[in-house]
Design an enzyme around this catalytic site. Structure first.
Site, PDB file in Angstrom:
ATOM      1  N   GLY A  59     -50.870  29.941   4.239  1.00 13.43           N
ATOM      2  CA  GLY A  59     -49.918  28.836   4.086  1.00 13.43           C
ATOM      3  C   GLY A  59     -49.745  28.088   5.390  1.00 13.43           C
ATOM      4  O   GLY A  59     -50.229  28.508   6.447  1.00 13.43           O
ATOM      5  N   GLY A  61     -46.779  25.510   7.641  1.00 11.71           N
ATOM      6  CA  GLY A  61     -45.379  25.140   7.767  1.00 11.71           C
ATOM      7  C   GLY A  61     -45.155  24.293   8.995  1.00 11.71           C
ATOM      8  O   GLY A  61     -46.117  23.841   9.644  1.00 11.71           O
ATOM      9  N   MET A  63     -44.082  25.154  11.883  1.00  5.74           N
ATOM     10  CA  MET A  63     -44.481  25.801  13.123  1.00  5.74           C
ATOM     11  C   MET A  63     -45.995  25.882  13.272  1.00  5.74           C
ATOM     12  O   MET A  63     -46.497  25.948  14.390  1.00  5.74           O
ATOM     13  CB  MET A  63     -43.902  27.211  13.170  1.00  5.74           C
ATOM     14  CG  MET A  63     -42.392  27.268  13.247  1.00  5.74           C
ATOM     15  SD  MET A  63     -41.768  26.638  14.805  1.00  5.74           S
ATOM     16  CE  MET A  63     -42.493  27.784  15.951  1.00  5.74           C
ATOM     17  N   ASP A 174     -33.226  28.777   9.645  1.00  8.63           N
ATOM     18  CA  ASP A 174     -34.109  28.018   8.745  1.00  8.63           C
ATOM     19  C   ASP A 174     -34.309  28.798   7.444  1.00  8.63           C
ATOM     20  O   ASP A 174     -35.444  29.050   7.024  1.00  8.63           O
ATOM     21  CB  ASP A 174     -35.449  27.737   9.427  1.00  8.63           C
ATOM     22  CG  ASP A 174     -36.261  26.676   8.690  1.00  8.63           C
ATOM     23  OD1 ASP A 174     -35.660  25.932   7.880  1.00  8.63           O
ATOM     24  OD2 ASP A 174     -37.485  26.587   8.920  1.00  8.63           O
TER      25      ASP A 174
END
Length: 436
Positions: A59, A61, A63, A174
């Site tokens: 995945g 994201g 970051m 988060d």
């Protein structure tokens, strides 16, 4: 919608990504995104090949990206969270990232993903996590609506994991579905602890503070750039819980600024009103956790979890987030202190002595009551003894002044028992004239 580059969730019709700044209106964005992902995968594979064998991308994201890899030295599957190269350009960010990642690595809870190592190889900074064979919560929400029992179980486990971190001074910052993993056995694992605090110093929001996080799940204090504590995570988790139970987000807007305004000022419609099948206790708990003022929320994640599923046992312990002491002091100041009743000293003695003292106490009160009314106390005379006349204001044992009722009540048990009884062969002492 999601950013085509960093995959962060954004409000519909957003033009720019608030994390990576990508122009989402560019018609070539999809083509360039695929090329960027392929380039990153190849670069990471070549850079870490001496220690890890990268096999797939799990995945992406805000970051960076997560890769599935085999640890060649230990022979186990791990997940590599690789930071985007542009985030590692500043040395101060790298130091902060490493410090926060090491703090997060010290968390030991079944609902928090273990972090094995924090490493740097070439230009890439990454940390090594346990590989969780399961799906993220956003994947589960996209596939189908969750049954209420399943949603409450996920919410409860996540709250317990966050509570464990809060008691050790770590705030997630988060909380969102993509950072909540559910394995094949149903166990919840929270990811990305401590990383958001490092990114917070990189992404400036206001002159007074920083804001980081996904706009859909931002707490009001995050949207205002204020200092955060564990209750900010509680608000974000309540948004996630609302989405799981109701099937939609509590607040929806077309732009980031409009959505942040709603998080700061507008209360959502209670979950039980939108979906009447939700029990009132669950709806009220979500509504309290969604309060704009952190002081109106639950004091801890464990309190929130216990309200959702009161039959389950939560972990308890001291909480270390700032502001808790002030919150507790305010509650104690508004709570009346019950009056303190002194305990007689004779209660601390043996039970038998306490009974004797109680009998003497009752006798003293009765005697004092008789004297106080000016009545004679009839005492059976000893065999062969003449009746005694008690002078006014005198006792039958001598010339000592009569005790008042108050003195009789306060008399210790030993004093009451040590007073000798009147002798039958002793003449009464004549009353002395009182000085004038």
């Amino acid at each position: 919608m999601d950013c085509a580059f960093c995959r962060v969730s954004l409000p519909e019709e957003s033009r720019f990504c608030m994390i990576c700044g990508a122009d989402l209106s560019d018609p070539e964005v999809s083509t360039r995104q695929r090329a960027a992902v392929k380039e990153l995968f190849e670069a990471v594979t070549q850079t870490v090949q001496d220690r890890y064998r990268v096999s797939d991308m799990l995945g992406r994201g805000g970051m960076g990206a997560v890769f599935l890899a085999e640890d060649l030295r230990l022979g186990r599957m791990v997940a590599l969270k690789v930071l985007r190269p542009e985030l590692a350009e500043e040395a101060s960010f790298v130091r902060r990232f490493e410090r926060e990642a090491k703090i997060a690595a010290g968390l030991d809870h079944s609902n928090i993903i273990p972090i094995y190592e924090v490493e740097q190889v070439g230009d890439f900074h990454f940390f090594v996590m346990k590989y969780v064979d399961g799906k993220s919560l956003d994947e589960l929400l996209a596939a189908k609506s969750l049954p209420m029992e399943h949603a409450l179980d996920i919410l409860w486990q996540t709250a317990c994991g966050l509570g464990h971190a809060h008691r050790r001074g770590v705030i997630h910052r988060d909380v969102k579905p993509s950072n909540i993993m559910v394995d094949d056995s149903g166990r919840v694992v929270i990811t990305d602890f401590g990383i958001s605090k490092a990114l917070e110093a990189k992404t400036q929001y206001t002159s007074e503070g920083q804001m980081i996080g996904t706009p859909r799940y931002l707490s009001p204090e995050q949207a205002k750039g204020q200092p955060l504590d564990g209750r900010s995570d509680q608000y974000s988790l309540a948004v996630v819980g609302y989405e799981m139970l109701v099937g939609q987000l509590p607040l929806v807007a077309d732009t980031v600024h409009a959505l942040m305004y709603m998080h700061i000022y507008e209360m959502p419609t209670p979950a039980g009103t939108v979906r009447p099948a939700i029990p009132p206790a669950i709806s009220n708990a979500l509504q309290r956790a969604l309060s704009k003022d952190p002081e109106q929320r639950f004091p801890s994640m464990e309190a929130f979890a216990s309200t959702l599923l009161p039959e389950r046992q939560t972990e308890s312990g001291p909480i270390s987030w700032p502001g808790l002491a002030r919150h507790s002091a305010r509650r104690e100041a508004t709570t009346p202190t019950p009056p303190t009743v002194p305990v007689p000293r004779w209660r601390s003695r043996r039970p038998a002595l306490a009974l004797v003292a109680a009998a003497a106490l009752v006798l003293g009160v009765a005697v004092a009551g008789g004297w106080g009314r000016g009545e004679d106390l009839a005492v059976p005379p000893a065999p062969g003894a003449a009746p005694q006349d008690l002078g006014a204001g005198e006792t039958g044992t001598g010339s000592s002044p009569a005790a008042s009722p108050a003195d009789s009540v306060a008399m210790p048990a030993e004093s009451a028992r040590s007073e000798p009884p009147p002798r039958a062969d002793t003449a009464p002492t004549p009353a002395r004239p009182r000085p004038r």
